[in-house]
Design a protein around this motif. Sequence first.
Motif, PDB file in Angstrom:
ATOM      1  N   ARG A  27       3.712  54.112  64.109  1.00 20.09           N
ATOM      2  CA  ARG A  27       2.387  53.497  64.248  1.00 20.09           C
ATOM      3  C   ARG A  27       1.349  54.146  63.337  1.00 20.09           C
ATOM      4  O   ARG A  27       0.289  53.587  63.141  1.00 20.09           O
ATOM      5  CB  ARG A  27       1.907  53.616  65.699  1.00 20.09           C
ATOM      6  N   ILE A  34       3.614  51.007  59.976  1.00 16.62           N
ATOM      7  CA  ILE A  34       3.604  49.691  60.625  1.00 16.62           C
ATOM      8  C   ILE A  34       2.775  48.679  59.832  1.00 16.62           C
ATOM      9  O   ILE A  34       2.969  47.462  59.969  1.00 16.62           O
ATOM     10  CB  ILE A  34       3.092  49.823  62.090  1.00 16.62           C
ATOM     11  N   SER A  35       1.896  49.155  58.943  1.00 14.84           N
ATOM     12  CA  SER A  35       1.088  48.241  58.117  1.00 14.84           C
ATOM     13  C   SER A  35       1.951  47.313  57.279  1.00 14.84           C
ATOM     14  O   SER A  35       1.529  46.216  56.915  1.00 14.84           O
ATOM     15  CB  SER A  35       0.184  49.037  57.165  1.00 14.84           C
ATOM     16  N   ALA A  78       4.867  46.049  58.127  1.00 14.32           N
ATOM     17  CA  ALA A  78       5.766  45.186  58.913  1.00 14.32           C
ATOM     18  C   ALA A  78       5.272  43.747  58.960  1.00 14.32           C
ATOM     19  O   ALA A  78       4.077  43.475  59.077  1.00 14.32           O
ATOM     20  CB  ALA A  78       5.887  45.739  60.334  1.00 14.32           C
ATOM     21  N   ASP A  79       6.215  42.830  58.884  1.00 11.80           N
ATOM     22  CA  ASP A  79       5.927  41.411  59.098  1.00 11.80           C
ATOM     23  C   ASP A  79       7.236  40.717  59.486  1.00 11.80           C
ATOM     24  O   ASP A  79       8.232  41.396  59.810  1.00 11.80           O
ATOM     25  CB  ASP A  79       5.258  40.768  57.866  1.00 11.80           C
ATOM     26  N   ASP A 109       4.054  46.762  70.246  1.00 11.91           N
ATOM     27  CA  ASP A 109       3.213  46.841  69.046  1.00 11.91           C
ATOM     28  C   ASP A 109       3.969  46.341  67.819  1.00 11.91           C
ATOM     29  O   ASP A 109       3.415  45.646  66.967  1.00 11.91           O
ATOM     30  CB  ASP A 109       2.746  48.280  68.812  1.00 11.91           C
ATOM     31  N   ARG A 161       4.528  42.521  67.848  1.00 13.98           N
ATOM     32  CA  ARG A 161       3.293  41.789  67.519  1.00 13.98           C
ATOM     33  C   ARG A 161       3.140  41.548  66.013  1.00 13.98           C
ATOM     34  O   ARG A 161       2.458  40.641  65.591  1.00 13.98           O
ATOM     35  CB  ARG A 161       2.061  42.554  68.040  1.00 13.98           C
ATOM     36  N   THR A 162       3.781  42.366  65.199  1.00 14.93           N
ATOM     37  CA  THR A 162       3.695  42.180  63.740  1.00 14.93           C
ATOM     38  C   THR A 162       4.574  41.026  63.260  1.00 14.93           C
ATOM     39  O   THR A 162       4.494  40.630  62.100  1.00 14.93           O
ATOM     40  CB  THR A 162       4.171  43.445  62.980  1.00 14.93           C
TER      41      THR A 162
END
Length: 295
Positions: free
Chosen positions: A216, A220-221, A223-224, A242, A245-246
């Motif tokens: 995190r 995580i930035s 992730a998609d 969390d 959600r990505t």
Amino acid sequence: MSRIAQEIESQPELWQRSVAALDELADRLPPRGADVLVAGCGTSLYIARAWAVAREQAGHGRTDAFPASELPPGRDYDAMLVISRSGTTTEVERLLASAPARAATFAVTAVPDSPVARAAGHAAVLGFADEWSVVQTRFATSALALLLAHVGIDVEPSVEAARDALEAPLPVAPEPVRQWVFLGSGWTVGLAEEAALKLREAAQAWTEAYPAMEYRHGPISVADAGTVVWPIGELDPALRSDIERTGATVPPDGGDPLATLLTVQRTAVALAEARGLDPDAPRNLTRSVVLSPTA
Ligand code: F1P
């Protein structure tokens, strides 16, 4: 079937052979209570990292893991253990040559008559787990099975789980995945790093690995929906939410960590083949890295 796929399949049986060899090999491994350094390169480093945490948690003594090339100067240990399948990796040879006189030296290797086996004071040789492949699978996990059993960890549940894992469908269709992330905690951080290396080596994939709670804090930035975030062991449910959600895919967590690594190895082979790559001929890799004297 590729050679590496055959070697992956042989793992559960070889883990049992490693455990069975422990009686004979135990006095060629660092003793309980010793302050231990464990080192290696590449896959062998990640196995070293996993074991270091497992050994400390099992109460066998302080255990540091470093890349063979990166031991901080001035460290003092009772025992130095190197892991090297080939027994010819230059940085590992150099580390043994620079070991302080007071440290007992140990090696786990596949090759008895190798420079590393000769240089170490004690060599535990797992010749039966040696591999044809450049990309390591079964030697690494068999060495870890031996080392885990040596600190009192029961490997049999992993053997059973791995047999099941060999029969199970892969949890992720690998071809469309853009980025792979492996998360571990405690001793499985090293396994997460090893899982990431398998997909890089065999399939030239974009892979990363983190201690789970670090994910995190920045990574995580990226992730998609094209990301797979694959837990090795347990995953905190809040962290799972969390990540989901990505849009990233998160395979089930909580399985046996060694069996999960085996599933990742199979995934690496499947992805290589789907990409038209030969997993038995990984790009830019050799079975061991032997440097020229000046390097
Ligand atoms: C270590 C290693 C492997 C890597 C490649 C080159 O070898 O770095 O992890 O996959 O094959 O060598 P070793 O010291 O365990 O023989």
